[in-house]
Write an enzyme that holds these catalytic residues in place. Structure first.
Site, PDB file in Angstrom:
ATOM      1  N   LYS A   1     -26.491 -14.285  -7.719  1.00 52.99           N
ATOM      2  CA  LYS A   1     -27.426 -13.136  -8.139  1.00 52.99           C
ATOM      3  C   LYS A   1     -27.227 -12.162  -7.164  1.00 52.99           C
ATOM      4  CE  LYS A   1     -32.212 -12.033  -9.547  1.00 52.99           C
ATOM      5  NZ  LYS A   1     -32.099 -10.679  -8.817  1.00 52.99           N
TER       6      LYS A   1
ATOM      7  N   CYS B   1     -38.225  -8.660  38.969  1.00 54.61           N
ATOM      8  CA  CYS B   1     -38.107  -8.695  40.513  1.00 54.61           C
ATOM      9  C   CYS B   1     -38.596  -7.529  41.034  1.00 54.61           C
ATOM     10  CB  CYS B   1     -36.524  -8.837  40.879  1.00 54.61           C
ATOM     11  SG  CYS B   1     -35.627  -7.386  40.183  1.00 54.61           S
TER      12      CYS B   1
ATOM     13  N   SER C   1     -34.791  -8.146 -17.204  1.00 53.64           N
ATOM     14  CA  SER C   1     -34.703  -8.613 -16.029  1.00 53.64           C
ATOM     15  C   SER C   1     -34.912 -10.089 -16.296  1.00 53.64           C
ATOM     16  CB  SER C   1     -35.807  -8.003 -15.049  1.00 53.64           C
ATOM     17  OG  SER C   1     -37.215  -8.528 -15.616  1.00 53.64           O
ATOM     18  N   LEU C   2     -34.762 -10.744 -14.981  1.00 53.56           N
ATOM     19  CA  LEU C   2     -34.851 -12.334 -14.979  1.00 53.56           C
ATOM     20  C   LEU C   2     -36.013 -12.990 -14.798  1.00 53.56           C
ATOM     21  CD1 LEU C   2     -31.182 -12.704 -13.581  1.00 53.56           C
ATOM     22  CD2 LEU C   2     -31.726 -13.484 -15.954  1.00 53.56           C
TER      23      LEU C   2
ATOM     24  N   LYS D   1     -34.126 -18.295  -6.988  1.00 46.72           N
ATOM     25  CA  LYS D   1     -33.987 -17.401  -5.958  1.00 46.72           C
ATOM     26  C   LYS D   1     -34.044 -18.185  -4.749  1.00 46.72           C
ATOM     27  CE  LYS D   1     -36.002 -13.347  -6.266  1.00 46.72           C
ATOM     28  NZ  LYS D   1     -35.829 -12.017  -6.090  1.00 46.72           N
TER      29      LYS D   1
ATOM     30  N   CYS E   1     -31.581  -3.543  35.236  1.00 44.45           N
ATOM     31  CA  CYS E   1     -31.933  -3.763  36.591  1.00 44.45           C
ATOM     32  C   CYS E   1     -30.948  -3.778  37.486  1.00 44.45           C
ATOM     33  CB  CYS E   1     -32.873  -4.897  36.458  1.00 44.45           C
ATOM     34  SG  CYS E   1     -32.825  -5.890  38.325  1.00 44.45           S
TER      35      CYS E   1
ATOM     36  N   CYS F   1     -37.968  -3.376  37.008  1.00 46.75           N
ATOM     37  CA  CYS F   1     -37.645  -4.630  36.436  1.00 46.75           C
ATOM     38  C   CYS F   1     -39.039  -5.700  36.375  1.00 46.75           C
ATOM     39  CB  CYS F   1     -36.647  -5.414  37.298  1.00 46.75           C
ATOM     40  SG  CYS F   1     -36.262  -6.879  36.717  1.00 46.75           S
TER      41      CYS F   1
ATOM     42  N   LYS G   1     -27.550 -19.458 -16.569  1.00 46.60           N
ATOM     43  CA  LYS G   1     -27.409 -18.883 -18.088  1.00 46.60           C
ATOM     44  C   LYS G   1     -26.981 -19.910 -19.064  1.00 46.60           C
ATOM     45  CE  LYS G   1     -26.376 -14.150 -16.397  1.00 46.60           C
ATOM     46  NZ  LYS G   1     -25.418 -13.372 -16.435  1.00 46.60           N
TER      47      LYS G   1
ATOM     48  N   ASP H   1     -27.622  -9.023  -4.625  1.00 46.49           N
ATOM     49  CA  ASP H   1     -28.774  -8.221  -4.497  1.00 46.49           C
ATOM     50  C   ASP H   1     -28.382  -6.597  -4.257  1.00 46.49           C
ATOM     51  OD1 ASP H   1     -31.251  -7.479  -3.679  1.00 46.49           O
ATOM     52  OD2 ASP H   1     -31.061  -8.415  -1.799  1.00 46.49           O
TER      53      ASP H   1
ATOM     54  N   CYS I   1     -32.216 -10.690  41.539  1.00 46.10           N
ATOM     55  CA  CYS I   1     -33.039 -10.708  40.552  1.00 46.10           C
ATOM     56  C   CYS I   1     -33.029 -11.969  39.961  1.00 46.10           C
ATOM     57  CB  CYS I   1     -32.830  -9.875  39.550  1.00 46.10           C
ATOM     58  SG  CYS I   1     -33.706  -9.910  37.900  1.00 46.10           S
TER      59      CYS I   1
ATOM     60  N   GLU J   1     -24.040 -18.099 -11.678  1.00 54.67           N
ATOM     61  CA  GLU J   1     -23.321 -16.950 -11.176  1.00 54.67           C
ATOM     62  C   GLU J   1     -24.118 -16.946  -9.912  1.00 54.67           C
ATOM     63  OE1 GLU J   1     -23.806 -13.830 -13.910  1.00 54.67           O
ATOM     64  OE2 GLU J   1     -22.741 -14.885 -15.698  1.00 54.67           O
TER      65      GLU J   1
ATOM     66  N   ASP K   1       1.009  -1.292   0.022  1.00 53.19           N
ATOM     67  CA  ASP K   1      -0.053   0.100   0.056  1.00 53.19           C
ATOM     68  C   ASP K   1       0.878   1.246  -0.188  1.00 53.19           C
ATOM     69  OD1 ASP K   1      -2.064  -1.878   0.273  1.00 53.19           O
ATOM     70  OD2 ASP K   1      -2.659  -1.307   2.107  1.00 53.19           O
TER      71      ASP K   1
ATOM     72  N   ASP L   1       0.864   4.100  -2.598  1.00 47.30           N
ATOM     73  CA  ASP L   1       0.496   5.676  -2.194  1.00 47.30           C
ATOM     74  C   ASP L   1       1.652   6.469  -2.845  1.00 47.30           C
ATOM     75  OD1 ASP L   1      -1.787   4.868  -1.142  1.00 47.30           O
ATOM     76  OD2 ASP L   1      -0.883   4.880   0.841  1.00 47.30           O
TER      77      ASP L   1
ATOM     78  N   TYR M   1     -21.690  -8.920 -15.048  1.00 51.80           N
ATOM     79  CA  TYR M   1     -22.262 -10.144 -15.395  1.00 51.80           C
ATOM     80  C   TYR M   1     -22.903 -10.156 -16.672  1.00 51.80           C
ATOM     81  CZ  TYR M   1     -26.422  -7.551 -13.688  1.00 51.80           C
ATOM     82  OH  TYR M   1     -27.423  -6.520 -13.820  1.00 51.80           O
TER      83      TYR M   1
HETATM   84  S1  IVH Z   1     -28.347 -11.185 -15.760  1.00 53.99           S
HETATM   85  C1  IVH Z   1     -30.788 -10.456 -19.498  1.00 53.99           C
HETATM   86  N1  IVH Z   1     -26.923 -12.002 -13.886  1.00 53.99           N
HETATM   87  O1  IVH Z   1     -31.175  -9.339 -11.376  1.00 53.99           O
HETATM   88  C2  IVH Z   1     -30.058 -10.805 -18.085  1.00 53.99           C
HETATM   89  N2  IVH Z   1     -28.606 -10.257 -13.439  1.00 53.99           N
HETATM   90  O2  IVH Z   1     -33.783  -9.766 -12.276  1.00 53.99           O
HETATM   91  C3  IVH Z   1     -30.085  -9.689 -17.298  1.00 53.99           C
HETATM   92  N3  IVH Z   1     -28.615  -9.580 -11.171  1.00 53.99           N
HETATM   93  O3  IVH Z   1     -31.774  -6.305 -13.289  1.00 53.99           O
HETATM   94  C4  IVH Z   1     -29.521  -9.753 -16.033  1.00 53.99           C
HETATM   95  N4  IVH Z   1     -27.098 -10.823 -10.250  1.00 53.99           N
HETATM   96  O4  IVH Z   1     -29.864  -6.437 -11.444  1.00 53.99           O
HETATM   97  C5  IVH Z   1     -27.766 -10.991 -14.217  1.00 53.99           C
HETATM   98  N5  IVH Z   1     -25.358 -12.623 -12.098  1.00 53.99           N
HETATM   99  C6  IVH Z   1     -26.475 -11.657 -12.677  1.00 53.99           C
HETATM  100  C7  IVH Z   1     -27.069 -10.900 -11.864  1.00 53.99           C
HETATM  101  C8  IVH Z   1     -28.219 -10.137 -12.181  1.00 53.99           C
HETATM  102  C9  IVH Z   1     -28.088  -9.688 -10.195  1.00 53.99           C
HETATM  103  C10 IVH Z   1     -30.301  -8.534 -11.122  1.00 53.99           C
HETATM  104  C11 IVH Z   1     -29.895  -7.609 -12.131  1.00 53.99           C
HETATM  105  C12 IVH Z   1     -31.103  -7.710 -12.831  1.00 53.99           C
HETATM  106  C13 IVH Z   1     -31.992  -8.617 -12.202  1.00 53.99           C
HETATM  107  C14 IVH Z   1     -32.895  -9.288 -12.897  1.00 53.99           C
END
Ligand code: IVH
Length: 701
Positions: free
Chosen positions: A116, A440, A80-81, A324, A453, A437, A300, A118, A459, A114, A31, A35, A235
């Protein structure tokens, strides 16, 4: 010196070391050296701003706060998924993939698996290798331009670095355009620290790390984002130019990593859907051990040609699914609030809930921590609340979602857990912890955030709780002596202090009179009491329940002062200076041994034959501790050289724990003859299994 050249060199060098440190987690310089390079660069840039490059690491934070975010339309919508919640759903997903591809149902499809994450989905655009625009996912079509904030995240490269094979780069050329997609997260430690600070500053708290990450990215002042320690995992990609070539999702991930992006280590290939299901099991078992929140795994289709054929529905791709985890949170109603008194006299409010299943387990109670928390969250009996249960931690009430008696709760403080929000403050209608308390009737005092207490030795709740602590697994480990029995014994005046446990054998007749306590149970209990007499010294100290002395401090005390005599004779200064414990802890230890009643109990324990062993070598200050110290063992099947009891005793004397059930965190499962179902479960959970011979070897180490 050629200043421009030096600035160029330093910029590349610092960016490269940044990548080694944050993405590969494999730095090659200290480090201090890092720096030094950064400092040299910023001094030169200050003098010669005309040579400073756009991807300079000094530019990660800077400039004035902005007025508002502008909108960015994604060139390709951010989808989304589709979610799946069961094994059957996932198998159905695999079958659907094959049906769509016209493949036989028994053919193996390769999947890339992968985590998921959050957090908050983002997109990063790189033009001619430089990071130019970064945006949030928004509604998938349009997001907000948060470029300045994203630049502060060290796991986001400001410039694509090229770790590719030189030949490949020469053939394909540099990537002219690419949109990289991923998730921004706040790790759990940073989240905890941030909320602690906000509590001190009297600011509303974030409900979870996802909200905290989202709130941090949507800051108008990037200096605030910079201080929040966010991370990004990539991802996927959106649009990209032809120089980037890949034929599988896994290869894409590898290439992104070589370009400088953070790809999570848990990204794996599954040869077929069964291996993907195993991946889920493995990750689910380790879920709590990750430093950031995940809410499932993403499966995937690995082959890009297959992905292209499968294509997308309007909002979700057909080639991926999110498997999930069961939710960690649920809403329910508080039926009652009770106040329990712990062994140190602290009054803890506990919510009695309408039973609710969270993550597959029925939850009936949740801690409300203390009066401040109740006030801040404005909690009362009858309220509908969001409850969270994570790992082995006691469930807690996160926030009120509906106040009792208010049909339509429109309070601006309430935001659903999905929103980028925080927990609101109180409006005054909250539960008040009683002044006396509840156990007691004695007066209580305010002690920081706690109400305590002061009737310590008289007690009954404090007495019971300290006995339960003394007998607990991590302390004296007296099997079978739990809360229910302790309650009975104290109420029937069979024990008044922990020392009385060792004189219970004289009370056999009275024990037999107790309801539901047969001869066999009495014998078992007396046996485990007898067994507990041989105990590691630090666990004995921990068992005494000296205020502020947890397992770690107990260990240090024995390491430095050897035994109880040494600790008893130590002055506050000795305690304070020897291993740098704070004055409050030192005083608490000192005072404990000045109280006559404590000395009587300790003497009585020794007189009964309690015989703690040192697990630390004679050479004070050296780390010559048994290699078994602190390890968790489970014995299954018959051993040739020891009875089960003897084996458990041997390890306990060395400071290890003997467990009875297969669970995560076990260090060794010792398998004897015909080990049975625990063995099968341990194999399935991937625990370390050793034979009796290996166990003996370990003992001799
Ligand atoms: S792939 C077309 N990979 O999950 C595929 N999404 O419900 C698009 N997310 O909006 C997403 N981990 O924010 C992918 N390893 C991962 C993920 C991931 C989290 C989230 C992402 C997306 C949501 C979909």
């Amino acid at each position: 010196m050629d200043i421009k050249k030096r600035i160029n060199e330093l910029t590349d060098e610092v960016n490269y070391h940044n990548y080694l440190y944050y993405v590969l987690e494999d730095p090659v310089i200290s480090d201090f050296e890092f720096d030094k390079l950064l400092k040299e660069l910023s001094i030169l840039e200050e003098k010669y701003p005309e040579y400073a490059r756009a991807d300079s690491p000094t530019k990660r934070v800077g400039g004035e706060p902005i007025e508002k975010f502008s909108q960015i339309t994604h060139r390709i919508p951010m989808l989304s998924l589709d979610n799946t919640y069961s094994k059957e759903d996932v198998i159905e997903f695999d079958l659907k993939v094959k049906r769509f591809l016209n493949l036989p149902a028994d053919k193996d499809i390769e999947y890339e698996c992968e985590l998921k994450f959050d957090g908050l989905a983002i997109e990063l655009i790189y033009e001619n290798g430089l990071f130019t625009v970064g945006s949030t996912r928004g509604d998938g079509i349009t997001g907000e331009d948060v470029t300045k904030n994203l630049k502060t995240i060290k796991t986001i490269p400001l410039k694509l670095i090229n770790m590719e094979d030189a030949e490949q780069v020469r053939r394909a050329g540099q990537i002219k355009y690419i949109e990289v997609r991923g998730e921004v997260l706040m790790d759990k430690k940073a989240f905890k620290k941030l909320n602690e600070q906000r509590l001190k500053d009297n600011m509303p708290l974030f409900a979870n790390p996802r909200n905290a990450a989202a709130g941090s990215i949507r800051q108008l002042d990037s200096k605030i984002t910079s201080a929040r320690n966010l991370v990004m995992f990539a991802y996927g990609i959106g649009e990209y130019s032809e120089e980037l070539r890949f034929s599988t999702q896994f290869e894409l991930m590898r290439k992104l990593k070589l370009l400088g992006f953070n790809i999570n280590k848990e990204t794996k290939i599954a040869k077929n859907i069964n291996e993907a299901l195993d991946y889920y099991e493995d990750i689910a078992a380790r879920r709590e051990s990750f430093s950031f929140d995940i809410d499932g795994v993403v499966i995937k289709v690995n082959d890009i040609k297959f992905q292209e054929k499968l294509g997308e529905l309007s909002k979700t791709p057909r080639w991926a699914t999110a498997y999930k985890f069961l939710a960690k949170q649920a809403t329910t109603v508080i039926k009652d609030i009770i106040v329990s008194v712990g062994r140190t006299g602290v009054l803890t409010p506990v919510a009695v809930l309408n039973p609710v299943i969270i993550g597959g387990v029925e939850v009936q109670r949740a801690t409300l921590h203390n009066q401040d928390e109740i006030a801040r969250k404005n909690i009362n009996i009858g309220d509908t609340v969001l409850v969270e249960r994570s790992g082995d931690v006691i469930p807690e009430v996160v926030k009120v979602v509906k106040k009792a008696g208010i049909a339509d709760f429109k309070d601006s403080n309430y935001k659903s857990s999905e929103s980028i929000g925080d927990i609101g403050s109180s409006s005054g209608d909250y539960f008040k912890i009683p002044n006396l308390c509840p156990c007691c009737g004695s007066v209580t005092v305010i002690d920081g955030a706690a109400v305590r207490c002061i009737n310590e030795l008289a007690c009954p709740c404090q007495i019971k709780a300290s006995i339960v602590h003394f007998a607990s697994k991590r302390a004296m480990d007296i099997e079978g002596l739990g809360e229910m029995l302790v309650d009975k014994f104290v109420e029937n005046k069979l024990i008044k202090t922990v020392a009385d446990i060792y004189y219970l054998y004289l009370e056999k007749e009275n024990l037999e009179k107790l309801e539901g306590f047969g001869k066999k149970s009495i014998e078992n209990l007396l046996n485990s009491i007898e067994k507990s007499k041989n105990i590691a010294y630090d666990r004995f100290i921990f068992a005494l329940g000296i205020r502020h002395v947890g397992e770690h401090i107990a260990f240090l005390l024995i390491k430095y002062f050897r035994d109880i005599k040494g600790i008893k004779n130590a002055s506050v200064e000795d305690l304070n200076s020897k291993f740098g414990i704070g004055e409050e802890i030192a005083k608490s230890i000192y005072n404990f041994f000045r109280l006559e009643s404590n000395i009587i109990v300790i003497n009585k324990l020794f007189a009964a034959g309690v015989n703690p062993h040192a697990v630390i070598s004679e050479k004070i200050g050296q780390e010559a501790v048994s290699p078994l110290y602190g390890k968790h063992f489970l014995f299954t099947g018959a051993l040739k050289n020891f009875s089960r009891d003897a084996a458990e005793n041997i390890i306990k004397e060395r400071g290890a724990f003997a467990e009875k059930t297969v669970k995560k965190g076990l260090d060794y499962v010792v398998a004897g003859d015909e080990p049975g179902s625990k063995y099968a479960k341990a194999v399935k959970s991937g625990l370390k299994i050793i034979s009796e011979d290996e166990f003996i070897k370990l003992l001799n180490e």
